[in-house]
Write an enzyme that holds these catalytic residues in place. Structure first.
Site, PDB file in Angstrom:
ATOM      1  N   ARG A   1      -6.014  20.345   9.596  1.00  0.00           N
ATOM      2  CA  ARG A   1      -5.220  19.161   9.638  1.00  0.00           C
ATOM      3  C   ARG A   1      -3.850  19.496   9.593  1.00  0.00           C
ATOM      4  NH1 ARG A   1      -9.937  18.185   9.714  1.00  0.00           N
ATOM      5  NH2 ARG A   1     -11.267  16.479   8.709  1.00  0.00           N
TER       6      ARG A   1
ATOM      7  N   ALA B   1      -2.021  -3.436   7.012  1.00  0.00           N
ATOM      8  CA  ALA B   1      -3.276  -3.784   6.273  1.00  0.00           C
ATOM      9  C   ALA B   1      -4.554  -3.497   6.636  1.00  0.00           C
ATOM     10  CB  ALA B   1      -3.014  -5.172   6.059  1.00  0.00           C
ATOM     11  N   ALA B   2      -5.260  -2.667   6.199  1.00  0.00           N
ATOM     12  CA  ALA B   2      -6.550  -2.106   6.504  1.00  0.00           C
ATOM     13  C   ALA B   2      -7.637  -1.407   5.425  1.00  0.00           C
ATOM     14  CB  ALA B   2      -6.221  -0.940   7.838  1.00  0.00           C
TER      15      ALA B   2
ATOM     16  N   TYR C   1     -14.627   3.962  10.399  1.00  0.00           N
ATOM     17  CA  TYR C   1     -13.216   3.652  10.089  1.00  0.00           C
ATOM     18  C   TYR C   1     -12.505   4.045  11.560  1.00  0.00           C
ATOM     19  CZ  TYR C   1      -8.515   4.969   9.060  1.00  0.00           C
ATOM     20  OH  TYR C   1      -7.165   4.919   9.069  1.00  0.00           O
TER      21      TYR C   1
ATOM     22  N   GLY D   1       2.726   1.610   3.248  1.00  0.00           N
ATOM     23  CA  GLY D   1       3.525   0.104   3.388  1.00  0.00           C
ATOM     24  C   GLY D   1       4.930   0.257   2.281  1.00  0.00           C
TER      25      GLY D   1
ATOM     26  N   GLY E   1       0.794  -1.193   0.048  1.00  0.00           N
ATOM     27  CA  GLY E   1      -0.104  -0.115  -0.089  1.00  0.00           C
ATOM     28  C   GLY E   1       0.898   1.221   0.187  1.00  0.00           C
TER      29      GLY E   1
HETATM   30  C1  UD1 Z   1      -7.399  11.300   6.768  1.00  0.00           C
HETATM   31  C2  UD1 Z   1      -7.463   9.720   6.159  1.00  0.00           C
HETATM   32  C3  UD1 Z   1      -7.643   9.018   7.429  1.00  0.00           C
HETATM   33  C4  UD1 Z   1      -6.697   9.175   8.535  1.00  0.00           C
HETATM   34  C5  UD1 Z   1      -6.984  10.539   9.018  1.00  0.00           C
HETATM   35  C6  UD1 Z   1      -5.804  10.778  10.117  1.00  0.00           C
HETATM   36  C7  UD1 Z   1      -7.554   9.627   4.157  1.00  0.00           C
HETATM   37  C8  UD1 Z   1      -8.650   9.252   2.782  1.00  0.00           C
HETATM   38  N1  UD1 Z   1      -8.015   9.577   4.955  1.00  0.00           N
HETATM   39  O1  UD1 Z   1      -8.778  11.473   7.102  1.00  0.00           O
HETATM   40  O2  UD1 Z   1      -7.240   7.616   6.929  1.00  0.00           O
HETATM   41  O3  UD1 Z   1      -7.017   8.200   9.576  1.00  0.00           O
HETATM   42  O4  UD1 Z   1      -6.626  11.372   7.862  1.00  0.00           O
HETATM   43  O5  UD1 Z   1      -6.098  12.090  10.345  1.00  0.00           O
HETATM   44  O6  UD1 Z   1      -6.434   9.892   3.621  1.00  0.00           O
HETATM   45  N2  UD1 Z   1     -11.875  17.652   1.709  1.00  0.00           N
HETATM   46  C9  UD1 Z   1     -12.093  18.646   0.954  1.00  0.00           C
HETATM   47  N3  UD1 Z   1     -12.366  18.593  -0.558  1.00  0.00           N
HETATM   48  C10 UD1 Z   1     -12.188  17.316  -0.832  1.00  0.00           C
HETATM   49  C11 UD1 Z   1     -12.218  16.203  -0.150  1.00  0.00           C
HETATM   50  C12 UD1 Z   1     -11.922  16.566   1.410  1.00  0.00           C
HETATM   51  O7  UD1 Z   1     -12.221  19.906   1.291  1.00  0.00           O
HETATM   52  O8  UD1 Z   1     -12.479  17.163  -2.032  1.00  0.00           O
HETATM   53  C13 UD1 Z   1     -11.769  17.830   3.191  1.00  0.00           C
HETATM   54  C14 UD1 Z   1     -12.541  17.090   4.175  1.00  0.00           C
HETATM   55  O9  UD1 Z   1     -13.954  17.724   4.326  1.00  0.00           O
HETATM   56  C15 UD1 Z   1     -11.706  17.113   5.406  1.00  0.00           C
HETATM   57  C16 UD1 Z   1     -10.333  17.201   4.826  1.00  0.00           C
HETATM   58  O10 UD1 Z   1     -10.367  17.787   3.378  1.00  0.00           O
HETATM   59  O11 UD1 Z   1     -12.104  18.293   6.305  1.00  0.00           O
HETATM   60  C17 UD1 Z   1      -9.514  16.209   5.107  1.00  0.00           C
HETATM   61  O12 UD1 Z   1     -10.265  14.978   4.088  1.00  0.00           O
HETATM   62  P1  UD1 Z   1      -9.518  13.522   3.926  1.00  0.00           P
HETATM   63  O13 UD1 Z   1      -8.253  14.003   2.992  1.00  0.00           O
HETATM   64  O14 UD1 Z   1     -10.810  12.521   3.250  1.00  0.00           O
HETATM   65  O15 UD1 Z   1      -9.089  13.034   5.189  1.00  0.00           O
HETATM   66  P2  UD1 Z   1      -9.541  13.071   6.637  1.00  0.00           P
HETATM   67  O16 UD1 Z   1     -11.028  12.633   6.685  1.00  0.00           O
HETATM   68  O17 UD1 Z   1      -9.134  13.994   7.619  1.00  0.00           O
END
Ligand code: UD1
Length: 348
Positions: free
Chosen positions: A247, A76-77, A179, A13, A10
Site C-alpha cells: 500500500r 461525505a461518503a 465501496y 474533512g 470527518g
Molecule cells: C483503504 C481505505 C479505503 C481507501 C483505500 C485506498 C480504510 C478503512 N480503507 O482501503 O477507504 O479507498 O485504502 O487505497 O481506510 N489489514 C491487516 N490487518 C488488519 C486490517 C487490515 O493486515 O487488522 C490489511 C488488509 O488485508 C489490507 C491492508 O491491511 O491488505 C489495508 O487495509 P485497510 O486499512 O482496511 O485499507 P484498504 O482496504 O487498502
C-alpha cells in the site's frame, strides 16, 4: 472562495477544513454526523465556519447549503471495504444517490466547480508485468488460492508470477467491492455532470490515508489505526495474508493539501489525480515500523484474508505533482513516529 465542504466533520474533512481556513477561504460544512462514525461528544466547527447537519441525500438541505457557494469539495461518503452484502444498499445510497442529489442541486444553483474524494480502489488489482505477456490486468483472486496461502494474483494468461507496476490515471476501472464500485460510479456521475453543465470536476483518488484524527474502533478504521490501537493495548498487530501486500500510506495533511490545491487550481473539464506518496510499503513492514516506534510486541502474520481486498494498491502520483505542483511533505518515518506518539485517548 466560498466553498461547501461535505463531510467536513470527518477524518480527512477536518484536515481539509483547517487548510481551507488557513488559505483564507470561506467554508460552509454539510455533514450528517452519522452515528457509526461520530461517536462521543458532538463535533464543534471552528469559529467562523457554519455547520449544516444534514445528509447529502436531503435535496432541500443540499440546495440551501449551496446558496452563495462557488465550489464544492465532496468528501461525505460511507467508506470501508464493502464486504458485507447487507451494506450494499447503503454504499449505493449514501455515495451514489447522494452524489446524484448534490450534482443535480449544483446544476440548479449554477455551482460549477467540484473536487471529489475518490479512491485508488477503483483500479482493482491494477497492473502487473508478466515476463511473457507484458503489462496485464490480474483478475480477482480466487478464494481457494487465498485459503491455500497463495496471495499474489497471477498472470491471467499463463499463471506466472507478476511484477507490480504503478498505475496511472488512464488505467481502466475494475472495482472489486461495493465501496470501490460506489466510488467508480461517483466519478462517472461527476463526469456526466461536468460535461452537461460545463463544470469542472477533479477526482482525487486517495491512497491509504493515515494521521492524527484517524478513526479508530469504527468500521472505518484503516490498518495503521488498527495496528496503533493494538500496540498501545500491548497486543501484537495482526497482519493479514503474508504481510507482503503493498500500500502507499499517505499522511492526511498531504492529502488535504492536494485536495485544496485541486479545488483552487483545477478549473476546467474532468481530471483525475492519484494521491499517494509514491513510495509503496508492505503492510508487514508498516506493522513492524509501528511496533518499533511504540516498542510493542512484534507483528503476527496470520494468513487470514478478506475476500474483497486487492493485493497491491500502488499508483503513480506524477500527474498531481506535474499539473498541480503538489509535493508530499510528511515522509513515512516521520508520519509513523507521529502516529505512535499520539496519546492513547486520541483518535488513532
Ligand atoms: C483503504 C481505505 C479505503 C481507501 C483505500 C485506498 C480504510 C478503512 N480503507 O482501503 O477507504 O479507498 O485504502 O487505497 O481506510 N489489514 C491487516 N490487518 C488488519 C486490517 C487490515 O493486515 O487488522 C490489511 C488488509 O488485508 C489490507 C491492508 O491491511 O491488505 C489495508 O487495509 P485497510 O486499512 O482496511 O485499507 P484498504 O482496504 O487498502
Amino acid at each position: 472562495m466560498r466553498i461547501l465542504l461535505t463531510g467536513g466533520a470527518g477524518f480527512i474533512g477536518r484536515h481539509v477544513l483547517a487548510r481551507l481556513l488557513r488559505r483564507g477561504h470561506e467554508v460552509r460544512v454539510l455533514d450528517s454526523l452519522r452515528a457509526d462514525v461520530h461517536r462521543g461528544a458532538p463535533w464543534v466547527p471552528p469559529k467562523g465556519v457554519e455547520l449544516r447537519v444534514a445528509d447529502v441525500r436531503d435535496r432541500g438541505a443540499v440546495e440551501d447549503a449551496l446558496a452563495g457557494m462557488q465550489a464544492v469539495i465532496h468528501l461525505a461518503a460511507k467508506v470501508g471495504l464493502g464486504v458485507d452484502m447487507d451494506d450494499m444498499p447503503d454504499y449505493a445510497s449514501s455515495n451514489d444517490a447522494g452524489t446524484g442529489v448534490l450534482l443535480a442541486a449544483m446544476a440548479r444553483r449554477g455551482v460549477g466547480r467540484l473536487t471529489l474524494a475518490s479512491s485508488m480502489v477503483v483500479y482493482g488489482e491494477g497492473l502487473g508485468l508478466c515476463a511473457e505477456h507484458g503489462a496485464v490486468r490480474p483478475g480477482p483472486r480466487l478464494e481457494a488460492s487465498l485459503a491455500a496461502g497463495d496471495f499474489e494474483p497471477p498472470c491471467p494468461h499463463c499463471g506466472r508470477a507478476l511484477q507490480v507496476r504503478l498505475v496511472d490515471e488512464a488505467t481502466p476501472f475494475d472495482p472489486r467491492n461495493a465501496y470501490a464500485t460506489s466510488k467508480a460510479a461517483q466519478e462517472h456521475y461527476a463526469a456526466n455532470w461536468a460535461r452537461a453543465t460545463g463544470g469542472s470536476a477533479a477526482m482525487m483518488r486517495y491512497h491509504n490515508v493515515y494521521g492524527p484524527g484517524m478513526p479508530r474502533d469504527t468500521p472505518y478504521a484503516g490498518v495503521a489505526s488498527i495496528f496503533a490501537s493494538a500496540l498501545r493495548a500491548g497486543r501484537a498487530p495482526q497482519v493479514f495474508e503474508d504481510g507482503g501486500q503493498r500500500r502507499d500510506f499517505i499522511h492526511v495533511a498531504d492529502v488535504a493539501a492536494a485536495t485544496v490545491l485541486a479545488c483552487e487550481r483545477h478549473a476546467g473539464g474532468v481530471d483525475a489525480f492519484n494521491v499517494g506518496s509514491g513510495t509503496p510499503r508492505t503492510v508487514g513492514g508498516m506493522a513492524q515500523a509501528l511496533a518499533d516506534a511504540l516498542r510493542g510486541p512484534a507483528p503476527v502474520v496470520t494468513g487470514r484474508y478478506r475476500l474483497g481486498d486487492v493485493r497491491h494498491i500502488t499508483a503513480d502520483s506524477a500527474r498531481l505533482r506535474d499539473v498541480l505542483g503538489w509535493r508530499p511533505e510528511i515522509g513515512f518515518e516521520a508520519g509513523m513516529a507521529e502516529l505512535a506518539a499520539l496519546p492513547a485517548g486520541a483518535a488513532a
